[in-house]
Design a protein around this motif. Structure first.
Motif, PDB file in Angstrom:
ATOM      1  N   MET A  47     107.295  42.409  61.952  1.00 18.11           N
ATOM      2  CA  MET A  47     107.422  41.906  60.585  1.00 18.11           C
ATOM      3  C   MET A  47     108.511  42.671  59.837  1.00 18.11           C
ATOM      4  O   MET A  47     109.323  42.066  59.134  1.00 18.11           O
ATOM      5  N   GLN A  48     108.564  43.985  60.009  1.00 17.52           N
ATOM      6  CA  GLN A  48     109.588  44.781  59.332  1.00 17.52           C
ATOM      7  C   GLN A  48     110.974  44.425  59.841  1.00 17.52           C
ATOM      8  O   GLN A  48     111.928  44.324  59.061  1.00 17.52           O
ATOM      9  N   ASN A  52     114.030  42.889  57.572  1.00 17.93           N
ATOM     10  CA  ASN A  52     115.371  43.468  57.539  1.00 17.93           C
ATOM     11  C   ASN A  52     116.427  42.413  57.863  1.00 17.93           C
ATOM     12  O   ASN A  52     117.484  42.368  57.227  1.00 17.93           O
ATOM     13  N   GLN A  53     116.158  41.578  58.849  1.00 15.67           N
ATOM     14  CA  GLN A  53     117.093  40.512  59.195  1.00 15.67           C
ATOM     15  C   GLN A  53     117.251  39.533  58.038  1.00 15.67           C
ATOM     16  O   GLN A  53     118.349  39.041  57.770  1.00 15.67           O
ATOM     17  N   ARG A  98     113.128  33.317  57.897  1.00 11.56           N
ATOM     18  CA  ARG A  98     111.935  33.065  57.077  1.00 11.56           C
ATOM     19  C   ARG A  98     110.925  32.201  57.817  1.00 11.56           C
ATOM     20  O   ARG A  98     109.709  32.423  57.706  1.00 11.56           O
ATOM     21  N   ALA A  99     111.393  31.233  58.600  1.00 11.24           N
ATOM     22  CA  ALA A  99     110.481  30.417  59.409  1.00 11.24           C
ATOM     23  C   ALA A  99     109.778  31.286  60.451  1.00 11.24           C
ATOM     24  O   ALA A  99     108.569  31.124  60.693  1.00 11.24           O
ATOM     25  N   MET A 103     105.745  31.934  60.872  1.00 12.66           N
ATOM     26  CA  MET A 103     105.044  31.747  62.148  1.00 12.66           C
ATOM     27  C   MET A 103     104.324  33.020  62.560  1.00 12.66           C
ATOM     28  O   MET A 103     103.216  32.957  63.104  1.00 12.66           O
ATOM     29  N   LEU A 104     104.917  34.175  62.320  1.00 17.91           N
ATOM     30  CA  LEU A 104     104.264  35.440  62.661  1.00 17.91           C
ATOM     31  C   LEU A 104     103.027  35.666  61.798  1.00 17.91           C
ATOM     32  O   LEU A 104     102.017  36.165  62.290  1.00 17.91           O
TER      33      LEU A 104
END
Length: 107
Positions: A47-48, A52-53, A98-99, A103-104
């Motif tokens: 998630m982190q 960042n991406q 963001r997608a 999903m995560l």
């Protein structure tokens, strides 16, 4: 004998192994709580990384607009093509990231 994934690195190993052959993680002292904590940590790191991406994609997107606004490049110049490419790439990268975050979160 079954093949399982190492809870530390994801390498496929035997369920009879005492330690992972890739990362050396101890597989004998794993409790359900420890396995859940490992999975939670892996999800938090992922998630982190995605956040960042997402931020880098937004910087690229806004940088493209900054070039157009402050430099005001001439039509069909290298700078105009570069800024348009940055805007397009940044936008697409942001949407895809963001997608992936959504999903995560659903998992």
């Amino acid at each position: 004998m079954a093949i399982i994934s190492c809870p530390f690195c994801g390498q496929r190993i035997s369920d009879k192994a005492a330690a992972c052959s890739k990362c050396g993680g101890d597989l004998t002292s794993n409790t359900p709580e420890k396995l859940a904590a490992i999975e939670r940590d892996k999800k938090n790191r992922k998630m982190q990384s995605l956040m960042n991406q997402s931020m880098l994609a937004m910087v690229l997107f806004l940088g493209g607009f900054g070039i157009l606004y402050w430099w005001q490049p001439a039509n069909h110049s290298y700078n105009q093509y570069l800024s348009n490419a940055a805007i397009g790439l940044g936008f697409c990268w942001y949407v895809v990231t963001r997608a992936r975050i959504i999903m995560l979160k659903r998992k």
